[in-house]
Design a protein around this motif. Structure first.
Motif, PDB file in Angstrom:
ATOM      1  N   GLU A   1      38.288  44.650 131.963  1.00 31.71           N
ATOM      2  CA  GLU A   1      37.805  44.117 133.239  1.00 31.71           C
ATOM      3  C   GLU A   1      37.084  42.788 133.002  1.00 31.71           C
ATOM      4  O   GLU A   1      36.248  42.689 132.099  1.00 31.71           O
ATOM      5  CB  GLU A   1      36.846  45.139 133.843  1.00 31.71           C
ATOM      6  CG  GLU A   1      36.339  44.794 135.201  1.00 31.71           C
ATOM      7  CD  GLU A   1      35.503  45.931 135.781  1.00 31.71           C
ATOM      8  OE1 GLU A   1      34.387  45.632 136.246  1.00 31.71           O
ATOM      9  OE2 GLU A   1      35.959  47.094 135.776  1.00 31.71           O
TER      10      GLU A   1
ATOM     11  N   GLN B   1      34.532  44.655 144.204  1.00 35.91           N
ATOM     12  CA  GLN B   1      33.589  45.721 143.890  1.00 35.91           C
ATOM     13  C   GLN B   1      32.289  45.493 144.643  1.00 35.91           C
ATOM     14  O   GLN B   1      31.453  44.692 144.227  1.00 35.91           O
ATOM     15  CB  GLN B   1      33.333  45.788 142.385  1.00 35.91           C
ATOM     16  CG  GLN B   1      34.571  46.133 141.584  1.00 35.91           C
ATOM     17  CD  GLN B   1      34.337  46.114 140.085  1.00 35.91           C
ATOM     18  OE1 GLN B   1      33.411  45.502 139.595  1.00 35.91           O
ATOM     19  NE2 GLN B   1      35.212  46.789 139.355  1.00 35.91           N
TER      20      GLN B   1
ATOM     21  N   ALA C   1      40.445  43.257 142.068  1.00 35.17           N
ATOM     22  CA  ALA C   1      39.581  44.213 142.743  1.00 35.17           C
ATOM     23  C   ALA C   1      38.351  43.541 143.336  1.00 35.17           C
ATOM     24  O   ALA C   1      37.863  42.532 142.816  1.00 35.17           O
ATOM     25  CB  ALA C   1      39.146  45.301 141.766  1.00 35.17           C
TER      26      ALA C   1
ATOM     27  N   SER D   1      34.922  48.731 148.726  1.00 28.93           N
ATOM     28  CA  SER D   1      35.675  48.133 147.631  1.00 28.93           C
ATOM     29  C   SER D   1      37.157  48.181 147.958  1.00 28.93           C
ATOM     30  O   SER D   1      37.581  48.863 148.890  1.00 28.93           O
ATOM     31  CB  SER D   1      35.383  48.863 146.311  1.00 28.93           C
ATOM     32  OG  SER D   1      35.754  50.219 146.412  1.00 28.93           O
TER      33      SER D   1
END
Length: 127
Positions: A17, A54, A52, A59
Motif C-alpha cells: 500500500e 480511506q 482506494a 471508504s
C-alpha cells in the motif's frame, strides 16, 4: 454457452500500500497491489491494482485484477474490474469480467464477480 456460479476461496499473499494523497482534512487516497492465491473452482493466482479512498466513516475502492490459472479445469486467464463502497458498517461490492479479456480455454468468458464474503470470490459466468 453454459451459465455457472462458482465460489473460489483466496488467500492474500502480499499487500503493498502506498498513499498518493494525504490531505490535512478528508480521506486519504492510496494505491494498493494485492497478490492472491485461489483454490477450489479456481486454481491459480490473481494480482489486483487497487485505487482506494480511506476515510474515517466512508471508504471505497476500484480494482483491476488479472486471474491466471484454471476455472473448473479450463486453463487461461481473465480480468475482473471490481470495487466497493463502505458507509459506516454498510458495505456494497460490484464486479464484472472485462469483455474479451479471456485467454486460452477461457476465451469468450463473460459475467459478474463479487467478493460478498471475506476471502471468497463468487463468479456468475458464461463461457
Amino acid at each position: 454457452m453454459s451459465s455457472q456460479t462458482i465460489e473460489a476461496k483466496f488467500e492474500i499473499l502480499d499487500w503493498t500500500e502506498k498513499p498518493y494523497d494525504e490531505p490535512a482534512e478528508g480521506p486519504k487516497l492510496v494505491r494498493i497491489t494485492i497478490s492472491k492465491r485461489y483454490s477450489g473452482a479456481i486454481e491459480g493466482t490473481g494480482v489486483a491494482e487497487v485505487l482506494a479512498v480511506q476515510g474515517v466513516e466512508g471508504s471505497g475502492f476500484v480494482a483491476s485484477e488479472r486471474v491466471v490459472g484454471s476455472l473448473n479445469g479450463r486453463v487461461g486467464s481473465f480480468v475482473i474490474q471490481h470495487g466497493g463502497l463502505a458507509d459506516g458498517d454498510q458495505l456494497s461490492t460490484f464486479g464484472t469480467i472485462v469483455p474479451h479479456s479471456g485467454t486460452g480455454d477461457l476465451v469468450g468468458i463473460t459475467g459478474l464477480a463479487t467478493e460478498a464474503a471475506q476471502g471468497v470470490l463468487t463468479l456468475e459466468y458464461d463461457s
